[in-house]
Design a protein around this motif. Structure first.
Motif, PDB file in Angstrom:
ATOM      1  N   VAL A  22      13.523  -0.770  10.647  1.00  0.00           N
ATOM      2  CA  VAL A  22      12.136  -1.099  10.307  1.00  0.00           C
ATOM      3  C   VAL A  22      12.130  -1.802   8.956  1.00  0.00           C
ATOM      4  O   VAL A  22      12.785  -1.345   8.012  1.00  0.00           O
ATOM      5  CB  VAL A  22      11.272   0.174  10.249  1.00  0.00           C
ATOM      6  N   VAL A  23      11.417  -2.926   8.884  1.00  0.00           N
ATOM      7  CA  VAL A  23      11.263  -3.649   7.619  1.00  0.00           C
ATOM      8  C   VAL A  23       9.813  -3.553   7.193  1.00  0.00           C
ATOM      9  O   VAL A  23       8.903  -3.825   7.994  1.00  0.00           O
ATOM     10  CB  VAL A  23      11.656  -5.135   7.773  1.00  0.00           C
ATOM     11  N   THR A  24       9.584  -3.148   5.957  1.00  0.00           N
ATOM     12  CA  THR A  24       8.211  -3.061   5.477  1.00  0.00           C
ATOM     13  C   THR A  24       8.130  -3.664   4.090  1.00  0.00           C
ATOM     14  O   THR A  24       9.027  -3.513   3.268  1.00  0.00           O
ATOM     15  CB  THR A  24       7.701  -1.603   5.518  1.00  0.00           C
ATOM     16  N   ILE A  25       7.052  -4.393   3.856  1.00  0.00           N
ATOM     17  CA  ILE A  25       6.853  -5.093   2.587  1.00  0.00           C
ATOM     18  C   ILE A  25       6.281  -4.097   1.577  1.00  0.00           C
ATOM     19  O   ILE A  25       5.409  -3.315   1.933  1.00  0.00           O
ATOM     20  CB  ILE A  25       5.913  -6.305   2.806  1.00  0.00           C
ATOM     21  N   PRO A  26       6.775  -4.093   0.334  1.00  0.00           N
ATOM     22  CA  PRO A  26       6.265  -3.144  -0.673  1.00  0.00           C
ATOM     23  C   PRO A  26       4.831  -3.488  -1.069  1.00  0.00           C
ATOM     24  O   PRO A  26       4.566  -4.052  -2.110  1.00  0.00           O
ATOM     25  CB  PRO A  26       7.208  -3.326  -1.862  1.00  0.00           C
ATOM     26  N   ILE A  27       3.914  -3.083  -0.221  1.00  0.00           N
ATOM     27  CA  ILE A  27       2.527  -3.500  -0.352  1.00  0.00           C
ATOM     28  C   ILE A  27       1.735  -2.451  -1.126  1.00  0.00           C
ATOM     29  O   ILE A  27       2.164  -1.312  -1.240  1.00  0.00           O
ATOM     30  CB  ILE A  27       1.976  -3.707   1.085  1.00  0.00           C
ATOM     31  N   ASP A  28       0.595  -2.853  -1.686  1.00  0.00           N
ATOM     32  CA  ASP A  28      -0.330  -1.909  -2.305  1.00  0.00           C
ATOM     33  C   ASP A  28      -1.006  -1.119  -1.185  1.00  0.00           C
ATOM     34  O   ASP A  28      -1.732  -1.686  -0.368  1.00  0.00           O
ATOM     35  CB  ASP A  28      -1.383  -2.691  -3.103  1.00  0.00           C
ATOM     36  N   THR A  29      -0.742   0.173  -1.126  1.00  0.00           N
ATOM     37  CA  THR A  29      -1.237   0.951   0.026  1.00  0.00           C
ATOM     38  C   THR A  29      -2.755   1.025   0.056  1.00  0.00           C
ATOM     39  O   THR A  29      -3.319   1.442   1.055  1.00  0.00           O
ATOM     40  CB  THR A  29      -0.657   2.373   0.026  1.00  0.00           C
ATOM     41  N   ARG A  30      -3.411   0.594  -1.022  1.00  0.00           N
ATOM     42  CA  ARG A  30      -4.880   0.585  -0.986  1.00  0.00           C
ATOM     43  C   ARG A  30      -5.413  -0.597  -0.184  1.00  0.00           C
ATOM     44  O   ARG A  30      -6.584  -0.650   0.159  1.00  0.00           O
ATOM     45  CB  ARG A  30      -5.434   0.549  -2.410  1.00  0.00           C
ATOM     46  N   PHE A  31      -4.569  -1.579   0.085  1.00  0.00           N
ATOM     47  CA  PHE A  31      -5.023  -2.698   0.917  1.00  0.00           C
ATOM     48  C   PHE A  31      -3.838  -3.228   1.706  1.00  0.00           C
ATOM     49  O   PHE A  31      -3.133  -4.128   1.263  1.00  0.00           O
ATOM     50  CB  PHE A  31      -5.666  -3.807   0.082  1.00  0.00           C
TER      51      PHE A  31
END
Lengths: 258, 258
Positions: free
Chosen positions: B137-146
């Protein structure tokens, strides 16, 4: 991961043309924890309803967007401005990639400086006169055979680097997976499997048994099964071997019947 | 920078909804040297004219796009498939960021393996059943608020990382700037400037002159002027001091006139 600092870089769009792109920029900013958006002479005026429509709910950068009459006005309170461009200029300015730039952004923000990222409009990008107001040129390592980068994607890659420069890790809602099973649990599974395989006549010729077992253990070991998975797999082995037993019983009954 | 290898990762869009996004994906692929696009059950059928319209000329991934009836069909010839998702799953799969993944892609492609990146549709992303067909699984280090990331931007960030994993450097058309001037040329400029400042009465009080000179040299030195810039700046100093001379002459003439 750090929460978005109030001093995260400011995104400045010079003469943006399409409201959809402004909305997409706001969305990317929200994705990576930025909020301060400035628009220099947006072609179709401001506000534009289509920007909100394309922001997919990232409304706060749009609601707070500041409209400026010139790049000079937009950068007046900023201590460092980075011009992003895919076109080389004759200016003697350092040219770096977003990854290298993001390290500088984090350092500057850490010192309390305000940082701006300046992007040109969709059609022609930045004027060299506007680049000359900046201290550094940022350019994405693009395939020079196709350099037409979407404005919002250019912003997204830069603000993604801003965020990753703080922490390159999956978001905290991705909990780490269960730990691999212990050697004892694994060996228990291997031996269970090998007993059943022995019973079923899998190991043939017998002198190759040790090698076959080793190779099987190595192949299965690469999956790094968890305790739960080892329990499941033991169930799989049991089900398969019992199933075989039932088939054998069935065959035996058939043979016995007249 | 390496040219795009024929084995660059394959981009697979599962159930994409908007043709505009498919076009934007093709554009990002072209930006970063990828060509192989597969579409699993695109909602509005295929081909869709709007995809070409939004690709800004990046037509080759669209022209060659393969339409598949299932994820299984789309990944049939691939040895490693990475599921990109912003949503955690209960699956026991390694979860890594695009940066870490890109290192694996480069290594796998180097070994001659075919790599795929699987993306879900705009509204709901990937089904867990499709993620389970992947190895990572690849996931982008995103702001979990958006976390609502645009599909084409998610692709862009991943393929950007693919390219940067090969070389993080400005494209070759960005030539390195001229070298800084030599110490001799710089000192010549400093001394020229300081002579003119001395003449104009700038150094006051006189006992502070050495300090003022040192601070001025340090400030100007930080700019790392090139030879051409040193020549220009000597012209600037000459122009300013001659101009001052002219102003003084003018004032003198005025004083002399009746």
């Amino acid at each position: 991961m750090a929460e978005a600092a109030p001093l995260a870089p400011v995104i400045i769009l010079n003469a943006p043309q399409l409201a959809e792109n402004i909305g997409a920029v706001a969305r990317a900013m929200a994705n990576f924890g930025l909020t301060d958006l400035r628009l220099v002479n947006p072609r179709d005026g401001w506000p534009q309803e289509r920007a909100w429509a394309s922001a997919s709910g990232a409304e706060w950068p749009l609601n707070a967007a500041k409209v400026c009459g010139s790049v000079a006005e937009a950068i007046a309170d900023l201590q460092r401005v980075y011009a992003t461009t895919a076109r080389p200029r004759e200016l003697q300015l350092p040219v770096i990639t977003p990854r290298a730039a993001a390290v500088e952004w984090v350092e500057a923000v850490g010192r309390g400086e305000r940082v701006g990222l300046l992007f040109g409009g969709e059609r022609a990008g930045l004027e060299t006169a506007d680049v000359a107001l900046c201290q550094t040129v940022v350019t994405i390592p693009i395939d020079t055979r196709f350099r037409s980068l979407n404005l919002a994607q250019a912003v997204a890659i830069n603000v993604y680097e801003w965020r990753v420069a703080q922490a390159d890790a999956p978001p905290p809602n991705f909990r780490p997976g269960a730990a691999p099973a212990s050697g004892e649990a694994l060996l228990g599974f291997y031996e269970h499997l090998e007993r059943e395989l022995e019973t079923s006549g899998f190991f043939h010729p017998p002198e190759k048994t040790p090698n076959m077992i080793q190779n099987l253990r190595a192949a299965l070991g690469r999956a790094r099964f968890t305790d739960q998975e080892v329990r499941t797999l033991r169930g799989v082995v049991t089900a398969l071997s019992r199933g075989r037993g039932k088939v054998l019983e069935k065959l035996a009954r058939k043979k016995d019947s007249p």
